[in-house]
Design an enzyme around this catalytic site. Structure first.
Site, PDB file in Angstrom:
ATOM      1  N   LYS A  43     -27.603 -23.001 -11.925  1.00 56.20           N
ATOM      2  CA  LYS A  43     -27.762 -22.723 -13.357  1.00 56.20           C
ATOM      3  C   LYS A  43     -28.544 -21.434 -13.585  1.00 56.20           C
ATOM      4  O   LYS A  43     -28.165 -20.610 -14.427  1.00 56.20           O
ATOM      5  CB  LYS A  43     -28.469 -23.898 -14.035  1.00 56.20           C
ATOM      6  CG  LYS A  43     -27.632 -25.157 -14.079  1.00 56.20           C
ATOM      7  CD  LYS A  43     -28.441 -26.325 -14.616  1.00 56.20           C
ATOM      8  CE  LYS A  43     -27.636 -27.601 -14.607  1.00 56.20           C
ATOM      9  NZ  LYS A  43     -28.412 -28.738 -15.144  1.00 56.20           N
ATOM     10  N   ALA A  59     -33.119 -25.479 -14.472  1.00 55.36           N
ATOM     11  CA  ALA A  59     -33.768 -26.747 -14.161  1.00 55.36           C
ATOM     12  C   ALA A  59     -32.744 -27.869 -14.105  1.00 55.36           C
ATOM     13  O   ALA A  59     -31.684 -27.793 -14.727  1.00 55.36           O
ATOM     14  CB  ALA A  59     -34.834 -27.059 -15.207  1.00 55.36           C
ATOM     15  N   ASP A  60     -33.088 -28.896 -13.345  1.00 51.79           N
ATOM     16  CA  ASP A  60     -32.238 -30.081 -13.282  1.00 51.79           C
ATOM     17  C   ASP A  60     -33.074 -31.268 -12.838  1.00 51.79           C
ATOM     18  O   ASP A  60     -34.156 -31.090 -12.266  1.00 51.79           O
ATOM     19  CB  ASP A  60     -31.070 -29.881 -12.321  1.00 51.79           C
ATOM     20  CG  ASP A  60     -29.924 -30.826 -12.648  1.00 51.79           C
ATOM     21  OD1 ASP A  60     -29.101 -30.446 -13.506  1.00 51.79           O
ATOM     22  OD2 ASP A  60     -29.878 -31.934 -12.103  1.00 51.79           O
ATOM     23  N   GLN A  61     -32.573 -32.435 -13.135  1.00 53.84           N
ATOM     24  CA  GLN A  61     -33.191 -33.678 -12.696  1.00 53.84           C
ATOM     25  C   GLN A  61     -32.105 -34.592 -12.175  1.00 53.84           C
ATOM     26  O   GLN A  61     -30.998 -34.615 -12.718  1.00 53.84           O
ATOM     27  CB  GLN A  61     -33.902 -34.399 -13.845  1.00 53.84           C
ATOM     28  CG  GLN A  61     -35.098 -33.669 -14.389  1.00 53.84           C
ATOM     29  CD  GLN A  61     -35.754 -34.450 -15.508  1.00 53.84           C
ATOM     30  OE1 GLN A  61     -35.102 -35.143 -16.272  1.00 53.84           O
ATOM     31  NE2 GLN A  61     -37.062 -34.321 -15.615  1.00 53.84           N
TER      32      GLN A  61
END
Length: 102
Positions: A43, A59-61
């Site tokens: 991203k 960002a990611d989770q």
């Protein structure tokens, strides 16, 4: 958190095929943390190529539960079922953040 720190920013969705990336990484045996890292990096890089010389935060989770990576649910009923499944059991929400420029 950025706003509270006084950082001026805008939001640009990266439009990446997260499911395809997850599927590929999991097929190679990647742990959940590596999946979160890869998505955040993808991203950040995707947006940074068109963001002039600005820093881009990707960002990611991911949610890990019983050796499984749990994906986003498609409906309210699925969300309720997932919450029942997770209730009272250990699970991990793994976050990743990557900065990119250019």
């Amino acid at each position: 958190m950025l706003r509270d720190a006084g950082v001026v920013f805008d939001v640009r969705p990266a439009h990446v095929d997260e499911d395809a990336v997850k599927e590929s990484l999991l097929a190679d045996g990647a742990p959940p943390g590596d999946v979160a890292d890869a998505l955040a990096e993808l991203k950040a890089i995707r947006i940074s190529t068109s963001a002039e010389n600005n820093l881009v935060l990707g960002a990611d989770q991911v949610l890990a539960f019983e050796d499984e990576l749990i994906s986003k649910v498609e409906s309210l009923d699925a969300a309720k079922a997932l919450l029942r499944r997770l209730s009272g059991k250990r699970h991990e929400l793994i976050s990743a953040a990557v900065l990119a420029r250019g």
